[in-house]
Design a protein around this motif. Structure first.
Motif, PDB file in Angstrom:
ATOM      1  N   VAL A 170      76.060  40.769  53.106  1.00 35.08           N
ATOM      2  CA  VAL A 170      76.543  40.695  54.627  1.00 35.08           C
ATOM      3  C   VAL A 170      78.803  40.988  53.991  1.00 35.08           C
ATOM      4  N   THR A 171      79.214  41.014  55.242  1.00 36.99           N
ATOM      5  CA  THR A 171      80.710  41.192  55.251  1.00 36.99           C
ATOM      6  C   THR A 171      80.840  40.010  55.566  1.00 36.99           C
ATOM      7  N   VAL A 172      81.528  38.792  55.519  1.00 37.84           N
ATOM      8  CA  VAL A 172      82.034  37.259  56.389  1.00 37.84           C
ATOM      9  C   VAL A 172      83.409  37.852  56.622  1.00 37.84           C
ATOM     10  N   LEU A 173      83.404  37.395  58.271  1.00 39.04           N
ATOM     11  CA  LEU A 173      84.652  38.190  58.470  1.00 39.04           C
ATOM     12  C   LEU A 173      85.368  36.632  59.205  1.00 39.04           C
ATOM     13  N   ASP A 174      87.102  36.779  59.188  1.00 35.82           N
ATOM     14  CA  ASP A 174      87.650  35.369  59.664  1.00 35.82           C
ATOM     15  C   ASP A 174      87.958  35.429  61.420  1.00 35.82           C
ATOM     16  N   HIS A 175      86.808  34.579  61.436  1.00 35.80           N
ATOM     17  CA  HIS A 175      87.289  34.587  62.979  1.00 35.80           C
ATOM     18  C   HIS A 175      87.971  34.263  64.431  1.00 35.80           C
ATOM     19  N   LYS A 176      88.626  33.448  63.207  1.00 34.51           N
ATOM     20  CA  LYS A 176      89.976  33.745  64.314  1.00 34.51           C
ATOM     21  C   LYS A 176      91.025  34.513  64.002  1.00 34.51           C
ATOM     22  N   GLN A 177      91.320  34.991  63.460  1.00 35.39           N
ATOM     23  CA  GLN A 177      91.912  37.166  63.529  1.00 35.39           C
ATOM     24  C   GLN A 177      91.373  37.690  64.444  1.00 35.39           C
ATOM     25  N   LEU A 178      90.158  37.219  64.337  1.00 29.51           N
ATOM     26  CA  LEU A 178      89.692  38.094  65.531  1.00 29.51           C
ATOM     27  C   LEU A 178      89.012  37.486  67.181  1.00 29.51           C
ATOM     28  N   GLY A 179      90.010  36.194  67.278  1.00 29.32           N
ATOM     29  CA  GLY A 179      89.990  35.890  68.498  1.00 29.32           C
ATOM     30  C   GLY A 179      89.025  34.957  68.616  1.00 29.32           C
ATOM     31  N   LEU A 180      88.293  34.515  68.038  1.00 28.21           N
ATOM     32  CA  LEU A 180      86.988  33.441  67.797  1.00 28.21           C
ATOM     33  C   LEU A 180      87.483  32.055  67.391  1.00 28.21           C
ATOM     34  N   SER A 181      88.154  31.582  68.132  1.00 28.34           N
ATOM     35  CA  SER A 181      89.202  30.912  68.188  1.00 28.34           C
ATOM     36  C   SER A 181      87.637  29.357  68.284  1.00 28.34           C
ATOM     37  N   LEU A 182      87.632  29.224  68.467  1.00 26.24           N
ATOM     38  CA  LEU A 182      85.966  27.905  69.241  1.00 26.24           C
ATOM     39  C   LEU A 182      85.071  28.155  68.462  1.00 26.24           C
ATOM     40  N   THR A 183      84.656  26.808  68.250  1.00 23.46           N
ATOM     41  CA  THR A 183      83.133  26.962  67.046  1.00 23.46           C
ATOM     42  C   THR A 183      82.295  25.734  68.381  1.00 23.46           C
ATOM     43  N   ALA A 184      81.833  25.495  68.328  1.00 24.63           N
ATOM     44  CA  ALA A 184      80.648  24.048  68.527  1.00 24.63           C
ATOM     45  C   ALA A 184      79.705  24.224  68.608  1.00 24.63           C
ATOM     46  N   ILE A 185      78.848  22.994  68.016  1.00 24.44           N
ATOM     47  CA  ILE A 185      77.854  22.236  67.825  1.00 24.44           C
ATOM     48  C   ILE A 185      77.492  21.937  68.995  1.00 24.44           C
ATOM     49  N   ILE A 186      75.915  22.998  69.158  1.00 26.39           N
ATOM     50  CA  ILE A 186      75.374  22.255  70.080  1.00 26.39           C
ATOM     51  C   ILE A 186      73.935  21.786  70.502  1.00 26.39           C
ATOM     52  N   LEU A 187      73.829  19.899  70.462  1.00 28.19           N
ATOM     53  CA  LEU A 187      72.534  19.792  71.236  1.00 28.19           C
ATOM     54  C   LEU A 187      71.770  20.383  71.559  1.00 28.19           C
ATOM     55  N   ILE A 188      70.112  20.684  71.477  1.00 25.43           N
ATOM     56  CA  ILE A 188      69.522  21.140  73.011  1.00 25.43           C
ATOM     57  C   ILE A 188      67.996  20.770  73.052  1.00 25.43           C
ATOM     58  N   GLY A 189      68.152  19.316  73.957  1.00 22.56           N
ATOM     59  CA  GLY A 189      66.400  19.095  74.286  1.00 22.56           C
ATOM     60  C   GLY A 189      65.816  19.843  75.525  1.00 22.56           C
ATOM     61  N   MET A 190      64.714  20.008  74.608  1.00 19.71           N
ATOM     62  CA  MET A 190      63.432  20.286  75.803  1.00 19.71           C
ATOM     63  C   MET A 190      62.829  19.819  76.546  1.00 19.71           C
ATOM     64  N   ASP A 191      62.283  19.862  77.605  1.00 21.40           N
ATOM     65  CA  ASP A 191      61.929  19.081  78.290  1.00 21.40           C
ATOM     66  C   ASP A 191      60.416  19.062  78.389  1.00 21.40           C
ATOM     67  N   ARG A 192      59.264  20.164  77.075  1.00 18.69           N
ATOM     68  CA  ARG A 192      58.175  19.941  76.330  1.00 18.69           C
ATOM     69  C   ARG A 192      58.233  20.893  75.612  1.00 18.69           C
ATOM     70  N   HIS A 193      57.034  20.088  74.145  1.00 19.94           N
ATOM     71  CA  HIS A 193      56.744  20.155  73.365  1.00 19.94           C
ATOM     72  C   HIS A 193      55.944  21.606  73.052  1.00 19.94           C
ATOM     73  N   THR A 194      56.219  22.938  73.227  1.00 17.32           N
ATOM     74  CA  THR A 194      54.354  23.695  72.825  1.00 17.32           C
ATOM     75  C   THR A 194      55.781  24.435  72.039  1.00 17.32           C
ATOM     76  N   PRO A 195      54.292  24.941  71.913  1.00 16.68           N
ATOM     77  CA  PRO A 195      54.904  26.519  70.613  1.00 16.68           C
ATOM     78  C   PRO A 195      55.339  27.419  71.882  1.00 16.68           C
ATOM     79  N   GLU A 196      54.659  27.598  73.543  1.00 16.72           N
ATOM     80  CA  GLU A 196      55.208  28.806  73.769  1.00 16.72           C
ATOM     81  C   GLU A 196      56.848  28.009  74.071  1.00 16.72           C
ATOM     82  N   ARG A 197      57.052  26.864  74.734  1.00 17.63           N
ATOM     83  CA  ARG A 197      58.014  26.276  74.870  1.00 17.63           C
ATOM     84  C   ARG A 197      59.262  27.170  73.885  1.00 17.63           C
TER      85      ARG A 197
END
Length: 162
Positions: free
Chosen positions: A59-86
């Motif tokens: 792959v080619t690694v791009l400079d996110h800020k040069q492309l105007g993508l200035s915000l990086t977020a780390i999101i922790l997500i909880g699920m209501d059920r722990h099933t393979p389908e979910r």
């Protein structure tokens, strides 16, 4: 446990992999000179590493800020059920979102998934969160953290263990 056999990597293969991780744009001629092989054997080794599934893609690694993508977020997500389908439905859905750079099923947190998301700004993040993430069936909790500075940003694996 995976049924896949580990491939034996010798010193030359490791040198090829190290060069390609840091300089994926190298031609076969340039790579062969850096690792001390003639072009034909070097090309065969690279092809064998690709065939073995060690080199997944380049792959080619791009400079996110040069492309105007200035915000990086780390999101922790909880699920209501722990099933393979979910979990499967969640993973299929987030795989379609170009904002998501990484998605991990995790343990050790009060969350089931960790996402790394890149967007232009807080307004775009807010829209992404409300219009995409919270609309996925089964999402029961979201905790967001925002990257202030990238201290280490590498895709290279530590090959010294091989």
């Amino acid at each position: 446990m995976s049924d896949k056999k580990l491939v034996k990597i010798d010193r030359t293969d490791r040198r090829i992999l190290e060069e390609l991780q840091h300089h994926g744009e190298l031609t076969n001629q340039q790579l062969s000179e850096r690792v001390g092989l003639s072009p034909s054997p070097c090309s065969r080794r690279v092809r064998a590493l690709e065939d073995a599934g060690i080199i997944l893609r380049r792959v080619t690694v791009l400079d996110h800020k040069q492309l105007g993508l200035s915000l990086t977020a780390i999101i922790l997500i909880g699920m209501d059920r722990h099933t393979p389908e979910r979990f499967g439905a969640f993973e299929s859905r987030v795989a379609t979102y170009p904002e998501v750079q990484e998605c991990y099923l995790i343990t050790g947190q009060d969350a089931d998934y960790m996402l790394k998301v890149v967007v232009p700004d807080m307004d775009h993040y807010h829209a992404f969160l409300l219009n995409k993430i919270t609309r996925i069936q089964g999402v029961s909790g979201v905790h967001s953290s925002f990257v202030l500075r990238r201290v280490i940003d590498s895709t290279a694996l530590p090959l010294g263990y091989l």
